[in-house]
Design a protein around this motif. Sequence first.
Motif, PDB file in Angstrom:
ATOM      1  N   PRO A   1       0.833  -1.205   0.000  1.00  0.00           N
ATOM      2  CA  PRO A   1       0.000   0.000   0.000  1.00  0.00           C
ATOM      3  C   PRO A   1       0.865   1.252   0.000  1.00  0.00           C
ATOM      4  CG  PRO A   1       0.145  -0.913   2.207  1.00  0.00           C
ATOM      5  CD  PRO A   1       0.863  -1.874   1.306  1.00  0.00           C
ATOM      6  N   PRO A   2       0.306   2.395  -0.383  1.00  0.00           N
ATOM      7  CA  PRO A   2       1.068   3.642  -0.314  1.00  0.00           C
ATOM      8  C   PRO A   2       1.367   4.033   1.127  1.00  0.00           C
ATOM      9  CG  PRO A   2      -1.226   4.081  -0.872  1.00  0.00           C
ATOM     10  CD  PRO A   2      -1.048   2.591  -0.919  1.00  0.00           C
ATOM     11  N   LEU A   3       2.532   4.637   1.324  1.00  0.00           N
ATOM     12  CA  LEU A   3       2.919   5.123   2.649  1.00  0.00           C
ATOM     13  C   LEU A   3       3.056   6.635   2.698  1.00  0.00           C
ATOM     14  CD1 LEU A   3       5.659   2.602   3.899  1.00  0.00           C
ATOM     15  CD2 LEU A   3       3.229   2.682   4.485  1.00  0.00           C
ATOM     16  N   THR A   4       3.284   7.268   1.553  1.00  0.00           N
ATOM     17  CA  THR A   4       3.538   8.707   1.552  1.00  0.00           C
ATOM     18  C   THR A   4       2.610   9.416   0.574  1.00  0.00           C
ATOM     19  OG1 THR A   4       5.336   8.342  -0.038  1.00  0.00           O
ATOM     20  CG2 THR A   4       5.938   8.543   2.291  1.00  0.00           C
ATOM     21  N   TRP A   5       2.029  10.511   1.055  1.00  0.00           N
ATOM     22  CA  TRP A   5       1.078  11.318   0.287  1.00  0.00           C
ATOM     23  C   TRP A   5       1.571  12.752   0.386  1.00  0.00           C
ATOM     24  CZ3 TRP A   5      -3.574   8.358  -0.822  1.00  0.00           C
ATOM     25  CH2 TRP A   5      -3.614   7.110  -0.171  1.00  0.00           C
TER      26      TRP A   5
END
Length: 270
Positions: A4-8
């Motif tokens: 999954p994504p960790l940084t936005w």
Amino acid sequence: MTAPPLTWLYAPGDRPHVVAKALASGADVVVVDLEDAVAPDRKEYARAATAELLGDPPAVPVHVRVNALDSPWAEQDIATLAKAPGLSGLRLPKVTSPAEITDIAHRTTVGLYALLETALGVEQAYAVATAHPHLRGIALGEADLRADLGVRADTGLDWPRSRVITAARAAGLPPPAQSVHPDLRDLDGLAATCAHGRALGFLGRAAIHPRQLPVIERVYLPTEQEIEQAETIIKAAATDQGAQALPDGRFIDAAVVTAAQRTLSLARRR
């Protein structure tokens, strides 16, 4: 299982050169902001510049945080951008009811992300989280929530944080990402609050500057010990011998295996 994504990473929509840098920063998702980061007299330019950016799909998934849904700009933001070829998600600020989600869901096929930034929004967390299949995530907007609640100490937000994490899980949504850490220079504080957020059940974090990204990744990626433990669980579960316990006494069940799989999916990012 896909990692999954960790940084936005947020970038102001009226500064295309900053958005370009964000796209090259290594962030998992770039969030072009039309709301707080853009002055009222720059709203139309920010919207037009973002529409131009999203005329073709960028190399990195791009979400857009539109203006507050009760503002003079939100309707045009959504009408202009909802079907842009390069748009991966719409982030909707200050959501307080499921009706706000369903009203927008029929106008786009991209994922919607609700930001809960008031006491009423937090109270409606599960209803919002289950409002429509297009809703792909919920999260807190902690600056506005802090002001709404009159919270002074950071730990005063732990109850609404847990409420939103629980609502997301109950609705079958991914764990929320943490809200931004506003002090760009305070990387130690960022790391400490990421560790606290990870312990609560968040997964990843929003950022407002590229220098924050490595800190977020470092805290949220599993340690070597966690990876080793996950591998042990997966191997033990694969023996197909029914219920069993690890040498340290932990019982292996489906929930433990799922958690181990999630750990290993994150480990692939290392």
